[in-house]
Write an enzyme that holds these catalytic residues in place. Structure first.
Site, PDB file in Angstrom:
ATOM      1  N   TYR A   9      -5.791 -10.140  -1.362  1.00 32.29           N
ATOM      2  CA  TYR A   9      -4.431  -9.851  -0.919  1.00 32.29           C
ATOM      3  C   TYR A   9      -4.272  -8.377  -0.568  1.00 32.29           C
ATOM      4  O   TYR A   9      -3.779  -8.023   0.506  1.00 32.29           O
ATOM      5  CB  TYR A   9      -3.443 -10.258  -2.015  1.00 32.29           C
ATOM      6  CG  TYR A   9      -2.001  -9.939  -1.710  1.00 32.29           C
ATOM      7  CD1 TYR A   9      -1.301 -10.664  -0.744  1.00 32.29           C
ATOM      8  CD2 TYR A   9      -1.334  -8.929  -2.390  1.00 32.29           C
ATOM      9  CE1 TYR A   9       0.031 -10.370  -0.462  1.00 32.29           C
ATOM     10  CE2 TYR A   9      -0.005  -8.635  -2.121  1.00 32.29           C
ATOM     11  CZ  TYR A   9       0.667  -9.362  -1.155  1.00 32.29           C
ATOM     12  OH  TYR A   9       1.987  -9.069  -0.884  1.00 32.29           O
TER      13      TYR A   9
ATOM     14  N   LYS B 219      -3.730  -6.884   3.190  1.00 37.58           N
ATOM     15  CA  LYS B 219      -2.427  -6.259   3.441  1.00 37.58           C
ATOM     16  C   LYS B 219      -2.600  -4.791   3.821  1.00 37.58           C
ATOM     17  O   LYS B 219      -1.801  -4.240   4.588  1.00 37.58           O
ATOM     18  CB  LYS B 219      -1.512  -6.394   2.222  1.00 37.58           C
ATOM     19  CG  LYS B 219      -1.059  -7.813   1.938  1.00 37.58           C
ATOM     20  CD  LYS B 219      -0.145  -8.379   3.019  1.00 37.58           C
ATOM     21  CE  LYS B 219       1.270  -7.883   2.872  1.00 37.58           C
ATOM     22  NZ  LYS B 219       2.205  -8.552   3.812  1.00 37.58           N
TER      23      LYS B 219
END
Length: 219
Positions: free
Chosen positions: A170, A174
């Site tokens: 993640y 991101k």
């Protein structure tokens, strides 16, 4: 009448953005969902919007063709323009237990590769697909604003200072999304665009979560 497209609007932060925008009767809000028929929380927001100014559109950020179709439908409704794009779609995979793994905690490199590739498709390529699909409409809009909902987990300084090793896929993807935002900002600044990434902080999304484990979006 300002027009907004919220990409990833079925729950959590995206859903609340739609609800708050819809509270202003001057706004028209287009909200995307991967499956409109199953998006019960979004349906409730649409039904309760005082001015009935929310339109649901089916689109998946992994499928750039579906975003193009959504953009065409918005163009038909607005005369070809869009004022603000808010990209909120993100992948945080609770189902397989990989969300909280660090780079050294996957059972195999194959498992790590698969998780990172899927996260990259949504968190990084998804943002590119979204902006590219709606850019022709935004160029004809009155405000020319692009907002990407990001996370402090994608910031190197924050990760280093907090010593956060989990959320590997993640955070890495991101972080790449933040670079996507920066690239668009540099490319579009001379056209009068404002392109920004906003990190909402720790947000309780348990009320509309797909899984009981999704009690908060960290960062």
């Amino acid at each position: 009448m300002p027009t907004y497209a919220v990409i990833g609007a079925t729950r959590g932060v995206g859903l609340e953005i739609v609800r708050q925008l819809a509270a202003n009767p001057d706004n028209t809000v287009f909200a995307t969902a991967r499956n409109v028929e199953k998006s019960l929380h979004l349906a409730k927001v649409i039904q309760e919007a005082p001015a009935k100014n929310v339109v649901a559109l089916q689109a998946d950020v992994v499928d750039h063709r579906s975003l193009k179709v959504a953009a065409e439908k918005i163009a038909q409704a607005t005369g070809g323009a869009l004022d603000v794009l808010i990209h909120n779609a993100a992948k945080m995979d609770y189902a397989n237990g990989n969300l909280y793994r660090s780079l050294t905690e996957y059972e195999s490199m194959d498992a790590l590769d698969a998780e990172f590739i899927e996260a990259f498709k949504v968190n990084t390529l998804g943002a590119i697909h979204s902006v590219d699909a709606f850019l022709p409409l935004l160029r004809k809009g009155s405000t020319k604003k692009i907002v990407i909902i990001s996370t402090d987990g994608g910031e190197r300084d924050v990760v280093w200072k907090t010593g956060t090793t989990i959320l590997a896929a993640y955070c890495v993807t991101k972080s790449a999304e933040n670079m996507v935002m920066t690239k668009y900002a540099a490319e579009l600044v001379d056209e009068g665009f404002i392109v920004a990434a906003i990190s909402p902080g720790v947000v309780d999304v348990s009320g509309t979560a797909a899984s009981p484990r999704m009690s908060a979006i960290s960062w």
